[in-house]
Design an enzyme around this catalytic site. Structure first.
Site, PDB file in Angstrom:
ATOM      1  N   GLY A 170      60.252  46.722  34.086  1.00  0.00           N
ATOM      2  CA  GLY A 170      61.421  47.533  33.802  1.00  0.00           C
ATOM      3  C   GLY A 170      62.639  46.645  33.646  1.00  0.00           C
ATOM      4  CD  GLN A 196      67.611  44.180  35.559  1.00  0.00           C
ATOM      5  OE1 GLN A 196      66.979  45.118  35.082  1.00  0.00           O
ATOM      6  NE2 GLN A 196      67.054  43.288  36.352  1.00  0.00           N
ATOM      7  CB  CYS A 199      65.106  42.738  41.200  1.00  0.00           C
ATOM      8  SG  CYS A 199      66.442  43.132  40.061  1.00  0.00           S
ATOM      9  CG  LEU A 200      62.744  40.728  35.598  1.00  0.00           C
ATOM     10  CD1 LEU A 200      62.745  41.275  34.173  1.00  0.00           C
ATOM     11  CD2 LEU A 200      61.796  39.542  35.709  1.00  0.00           C
ATOM     12  CG  HIS A 257      64.148  48.525  40.611  1.00  0.00           C
ATOM     13  ND1 HIS A 257      63.791  47.676  41.631  1.00  0.00           N
ATOM     14  CD2 HIS A 257      64.864  47.762  39.734  1.00  0.00           C
ATOM     15  CE1 HIS A 257      64.290  46.465  41.367  1.00  0.00           C
ATOM     16  NE2 HIS A 257      64.933  46.488  40.227  1.00  0.00           N
ATOM     17  CD  GLU A 258      64.463  48.635  35.933  1.00  0.00           C
ATOM     18  OE1 GLU A 258      65.577  48.129  35.694  1.00  0.00           O
ATOM     19  OE2 GLU A 258      63.536  47.992  36.458  1.00  0.00           O
ATOM     20  CG  HIS A 292      69.283  47.349  37.870  1.00  0.00           C
ATOM     21  ND1 HIS A 292      69.884  46.252  38.442  1.00  0.00           N
ATOM     22  CD2 HIS A 292      67.951  47.126  37.953  1.00  0.00           C
ATOM     23  CE1 HIS A 292      68.947  45.414  38.863  1.00  0.00           C
ATOM     24  NE2 HIS A 292      67.766  45.914  38.576  1.00  0.00           N
TER      25      HIS A 292
END
Ligand code: ZN
Length: 164
Positions: A45, A50, A88-89, A130-131, A134
């Site tokens: 995701g 990000q 998380c990236l 999660h996304e 963000h």
């Protein structure tokens, strides 16, 4: 084309994303580049902040194909608060056990401007939450206890030193 991923403590990760009012060619290109970036990074995701864009757009693929969603919101959630180790990236080398409801109903708009509702369970429910976090400027490090945060303070410090 892939895009550079912004990592903690980049301030853009803390912005609240703006609603996408006009799904034009430019933002569709952004969605495509985000998907490409996600696949290249082996993520499941990615949210627009990000890649430095404070707009309400996420891409997700938990193995069932790409889902691209503009202006996603959680309408309701149900089920058990399930713990799961999330990465998380934007927080390289950090995985944290986060508890989230295992079922969510998410509303959003697809690239054609059509409103869609997704009933998501398990991993898909988790990634969507999660996304969407963000888009509010929330990271997984905000969802753990103070004591837990103490345990990873060395890793966070290292990221701050590398990225500022
Ligand atoms: Zn993330």
């Amino acid at each position: 084309m892939t895009l550079p991923i912004r990592t903690y403590p980049d301030e853009v990760l803390r912005n609240k994303s703006k609603v996408v009012k006009d799904i034009n060619g430019k933002i569709i290109t952004l969605a495509e580049q985000m998907a490409e970036t996600m696949y290249l990074s082996r993520g499941i995701g990615l949210a627009a902040p990000q890649v430095g864009e404070s707009c309400s757009l996420i891409v997700v693929d938990v193995g069932d194909g790409l889902v691209e969603l503009f202006n996603p919101t959680i309408i309701s959630s149900e089920g058990l608060l399930a713990p799961y180790k999330e990465g998380c990236l934007s927080l390289p080398d950090i995985t944290l056990e986060i508890k989230r409801p295992d079922t969510v109903f998410v509303k959003g708009v697809n690239r054609n401007g059509k409103e869609i509702t997704i009933e998501a369970r398990d991993l898909m429910a988790r990634v969507l939450q999660h996304e969407i976090d963000h888009l509010q400027g929330t990271l997984i490090i905000d969802r753990i206890s103070k004591a837990h945060r103490q345990l990873i303070r060395g890793k966070l410090k290292k990221l701050r030193q590398e990225n500022t």
